[in-house]
Design an enzyme around this catalytic site. Structure first.
Site, short mmCIF file in Angstrom:
data_model
loop_
_atom_site.label_atom_id
_atom_site.label_comp_id
_atom_site.label_asym_id
_atom_site.label_seq_id
_atom_site.Cartn_x
_atom_site.Cartn_y
_atom_site.Cartn_z
N HIS A 191 0.70 -1.41 0.04
CA HIS A 191 -0.11 0.00 -0.14
C HIS A 191 0.81 1.24 0.01
O HIS A 191 0.32 2.35 -0.34
CB HIS A 191 -1.15 -0.16 1.33
CG HIS A 191 -2.03 0.87 1.09
ND1 HIS A 191 -2.06 2.02 0.18
CD2 HIS A 191 -3.30 0.64 1.66
CE1 HIS A 191 -3.34 2.37 0.34
NE2 HIS A 191 -4.11 1.79 1.32
N LYS A 200 -26.58 1.07 -7.91
CA LYS A 200 -26.46 2.42 -8.22
C LYS A 200 -27.88 2.78 -8.67
O LYS A 200 -28.34 3.95 -8.30
CB LYS A 200 -25.36 2.49 -8.94
CG LYS A 200 -24.98 4.10 -9.19
CD LYS A 200 -23.76 4.51 -10.06
CE LYS A 200 -23.84 3.65 -11.43
NZ LYS A 200 -22.63 3.99 -12.34
N LEU A 248 -30.47 10.09 -4.53
CA LEU A 248 -29.21 10.08 -3.26
C LEU A 248 -27.99 9.53 -3.86
O LEU A 248 -27.79 8.85 -4.73
CB LEU A 248 -29.95 8.76 -2.28
CG LEU A 248 -31.36 9.29 -1.57
CD1 LEU A 248 -31.87 7.92 -0.90
CD2 LEU A 248 -31.26 10.59 -0.77
N HIS A 249 -27.08 10.05 -3.16
CA HIS A 249 -25.70 9.48 -3.57
C HIS A 249 -25.30 8.31 -3.07
O HIS A 249 -25.61 7.87 -1.96
CB HIS A 249 -24.61 10.54 -2.74
CG HIS A 249 -23.21 10.40 -3.53
ND1 HIS A 249 -22.48 9.58 -3.65
CD2 HIS A 249 -22.67 11.40 -4.40
CE1 HIS A 249 -21.34 9.33 -4.04
NE2 HIS A 249 -21.51 10.77 -4.70
N PRO A 250 -25.02 7.12 -4.05
CA PRO A 250 -24.75 5.90 -3.69
C PRO A 250 -23.78 5.66 -2.60
O PRO A 250 -24.10 4.79 -1.76
CB PRO A 250 -24.52 5.43 -5.10
CG PRO A 250 -24.90 6.29 -6.00
CD PRO A 250 -24.85 7.66 -5.31
N ASP A 251 -22.54 6.41 -2.76
CA ASP A 251 -21.67 6.09 -1.54
C ASP A 251 -22.05 6.66 -0.35
O ASP A 251 -21.86 5.65 0.70
CB ASP A 251 -20.35 6.90 -2.11
CG ASP A 251 -19.27 6.67 -0.94
OD1 ASP A 251 -18.86 5.59 -0.50
OD2 ASP A 251 -18.87 7.74 -0.36
N TYR A 267 -13.63 5.61 9.52
CA TYR A 267 -12.79 6.48 8.40
C TYR A 267 -13.24 5.95 6.96
O TYR A 267 -13.33 4.76 6.68
CB TYR A 267 -11.28 5.96 8.69
CG TYR A 267 -10.35 5.96 7.43
CD1 TYR A 267 -9.44 7.19 7.19
CD2 TYR A 267 -10.19 5.17 6.26
CE1 TYR A 267 -8.66 7.51 6.24
CE2 TYR A 267 -9.53 5.57 5.19
CZ TYR A 267 -8.49 6.59 5.13
OH TYR A 267 -7.87 6.93 4.25
N THR A 294 -12.23 6.81 2.91
CA THR A 294 -11.11 7.54 2.26
C THR A 294 -11.64 8.57 1.37
O THR A 294 -12.90 8.43 0.49
CB THR A 294 -10.57 6.40 1.03
OG1 THR A 294 -9.91 5.38 2.07
CG2 THR A 294 -9.40 7.16 0.43
N THR A 332 -4.79 11.12 -0.06
CA THR A 332 -5.93 10.67 0.67
C THR A 332 -6.24 11.69 1.57
O THR A 332 -5.21 12.32 2.09
CB THR A 332 -6.26 9.35 0.93
OG1 THR A 332 -5.25 9.10 2.13
CG2 THR A 332 -6.10 8.44 -0.07
#
Length: 615
Positions: free
Chosen positions: A327, A409, A417-420, A442, A444, A455
């Site tokens: 990562h 989605k 509505l926003h999917p995330d 948390y 990202t 990020t």
């Protein structure tokens, strides 16, 4: 993160790197106000007042001085955070990174043209490798269009780290070595390393200026497999990369000391384009249940993957694929973008090679044989025992990875509505239902609109989310009350995410102030030792570590950030939501399977509420 590829591009991949704006430093007052708002859901009134006083003293005292020093640092750097973040988040960590830091996951090919099938491992691997090499060539020749958010150009620097990149262990701090160059910059390594049964092989993926075709790659892979079949397993030196970092660094120094040729082998592995792992495991995942291949990607055989490599392509004996990646050099969106490219190419060709079957004369793969002695064998045995104890013998890391297929989605966006945000609030409700409280979370947030941006932390656990979760579990609450609470939670989440993406988050700012105090040997400010700082997730203590992997077919997974927490990655398709959830079985508080089932309940409840209330 779609891949726009141009044969005759008007924009080069890395064209805008030097014109991107610098990473801004938020205002101290704004960051402290947002921090106080973020800790509120985790505090009693008395605790909150104590923390508010701590924050006030900080803002009027040492915080002002630290902020001025941070502004001074930002004047001489286009990204004041970059070096700090790499060190603090990755390179200075001493615990084993292969399991605790790396991300991994399943390849999506099993959903269409490549379902689990025995006897096709090498053939499929040759085709997958060829598409990966084409992607490397796109980056080399800068024919991958720069990513944009609307008309805003995004930083592409992390894409330089996908190939020819490796982390090297140090006694106190690791380093990253990157050998990648574009064509205009000069020669770039073009060899790949193949690992099989604890042994290493290498061959050049380019012959006479042309990338090897799948039939040529198949010849090379077949040779490797034939060399290993029926033979004793190799020494498994790769297992050392799964060790505690200082122990691995010391073992590496000793390995080089007993034979200088070992250093050459290490450099061949480090500089390789990527590592291909020929794994005998047969996860047998399905399009509805990715759990087996996801678990294998995270916790599989440490002797056939190089844990410090930026990209390990995992090829399983049942014809399925996965990945395991360090990562430190880049974030998941780089691998997601690459894997989605391969997925789209495979779909377009039905997973078959339709070109020439001619195999040109070329050298066979060369085996890379480390010189080892009893101490190295002991070090390898210790590394394998430590890794297997956690991953295989006790099965401590619980991994579930399922597809929710009731809607996706399209249905969510139909409700405007926003999917995330929808998924994040569903997760908060799932955790609230399971644990009777909200979990510090948390998510990202991408800051790639700034030079070398990576990020920022977005904290979904807001007062508004807390109130909505509480309302949803009140039998007497009306649809109207629930709808109002849901809209407030949505609006707050969307506002915080937009601010974080635009360089106005507060977690990285506080980290900068903390690191200045640490570097200058100052007494640690009370803000960072206040109980609410860690209770709310500060200092890497988030109970829920989450990330939207994207709206493509690619998914990943990570281990939890804390022992009593969860790792939660998800992707959102038009008609499905696929999520990977991890937890430590040794924690009596957590259960990933139950959390996923509670998530399913939450998703249904939310869509029903949105439909009933006609949001």
């Amino acid at each position: 993160m779609t891949n726009q590829v141009s044969e005759f591009p008007t924009e080069r991949t890395f064209q805008y790197q030097h014109s991107l704006p610098p990473l801004p430093v938020p205002s101290l007052e704004g960051s402290l106000a947002k921090y106080l708002d973020a800790v509120r859901p985790f505090a009693t009134e008395e605790e909150y007042q104590v923390t508010a006083a701590v924050v006030k003293r900080f803002g009027e005292g040492i915080g002002k001085d630290l902020h001025q020093k941070l502004l001074q640092r930002a004047r001489t750097r286009r990204n004041w955070l970059e070096e700090w973040w790499l060190d603090a988040a990755y390179l200075e960590l001493r615990y084993p990174s292969q399991l605790n830091v790396n991300f991994g996951g399943p390849a999506p090919y099993l959903e269409h043209c490549w379902p689990p099938t025995e006897g096709v491992q090498l053939q499929r691997t040759s085709i997958s490798m060829w598409h990966t090499l084409q992607y490397w060539d796109l980056l080399r020749t800068e024919r991958l269009d720069p990513h944009k958010a609307g008309n805003v150009v995004l930083d592409m620097d992390q894409f330089r780290m996908l190939f020819c990149t490796c982390k090297v262990p140090g006694v106190t701090k690791d380093t990253i070595i990157n050998y990648f160059k574009t064509e205009s910059e000069g020669p770039c390594p073009s060899h790949v390393v193949v690992m099989c049964k604890g042994r290493f092989f290498s061959f050049d993926a380019v012959c006479d200026g042309h990338i090897l075709t799948p039939p040529e790659l198949l010849r090379q892979l077949t040779h490797v497999k034939q060399c290993c079949e029926g033979e004793p397993a190799g020494d498994g030196v790769a297992a050392l990369t799964s060790e505690e970092r200082t122990r691995w660094a010391e073992a590496r120094e000793y390995l080089i000391g007993i034979d200088p040729a070992n250093k050459t082998i290490l450099e061949i592995i480090q500089s390789s384009l990527f590592v291909v792992s020929l794994d005998d495991a047969k996860p047998y995942a399905t399009a509805e249940n990715y759990t087996p291949v996801t678990r294998e990607a995270l916790t599989g055989d440490p002797t056939i993957r190089w844990g410090d490599k930026s990209y390990n392509s995992l090829s399983f004996a049942d014809g399925t694929f996965g990945s395991n990646c360090d990562h430190a050099p880049y974030d998941a969106m780089v691998l997601v973008t690459h894997c989605y490219y391969v997925d789209q190419q495979l779909k377009a060709t039905d997973g078959k090679w339709k070109g020439t079957e001619t195999v040109r004369p070329m050298p066979l793969p060369e085996e890379l044989v480390f010189t080892v002695d009893d101490r190295v064998r002991s070090d390898v045995a210790h590394a394998k025992q430590q890794h297997l104890c956690v991953c295989l013998q006790t099965q401590d890391l619980q991994v579930v990875c399922y597809a929710f297929t009731s809607f996706g989605k399209a249905a969510i966006k139909q409700k405007k509505l926003h999917p995330d945000t929808f998924i994040q609030l569903a997760l908060q409700l799932a955790y609230y239902r399971q644990h009777g409280r909200l979990g510090s979370c948390y998510e990202t947030a991408m800051t790639r609109r700034f030079y070398h941006g990576r990020t920022e932390t977005m904290r979904p656990c807001t007062l508004e989310a807390q109130n909505w979760c509480h309302t949803m579990l009140l039998p007497a609450a009306s649809v109207s009350v629930r709808r109002k609470a849901l809209l407030l939670a949505f609006n707050k989440h969307n506002k915080l995410m937009a601010e974080a993406q635009n360089g106005k988050g507060f977690d990285r700012h506080l980290l900068g102030l903390y690191l200045i105090a640490k570097e200058e040997g100052l007494p640690m400010p009370d803000l960072f030792t206040d109980p609410l700082y860690s209770k709310s997730g500060g200092g890497g203590n988030f109970t829920l570590s989450t990330s939207l992997v994207g709206y493509t077919t690619v998914l990943g997974a990570v281990a939890p950030m804390v022992h009593h927490g969860y790792g939660f990655f998800y992707r959102i398709g038009d008609d499905r939501i696929v999520a990977s959830c991890t937890a430590w079985k040794s924690s009596q508080e957590t259960d990933a399977e139950t959390l996923f089932q509670n998530l399913v309940t939450s998703l249904h409840e939310m869509l029903h509420l949105a439909t009933t209330a006609q949001l």
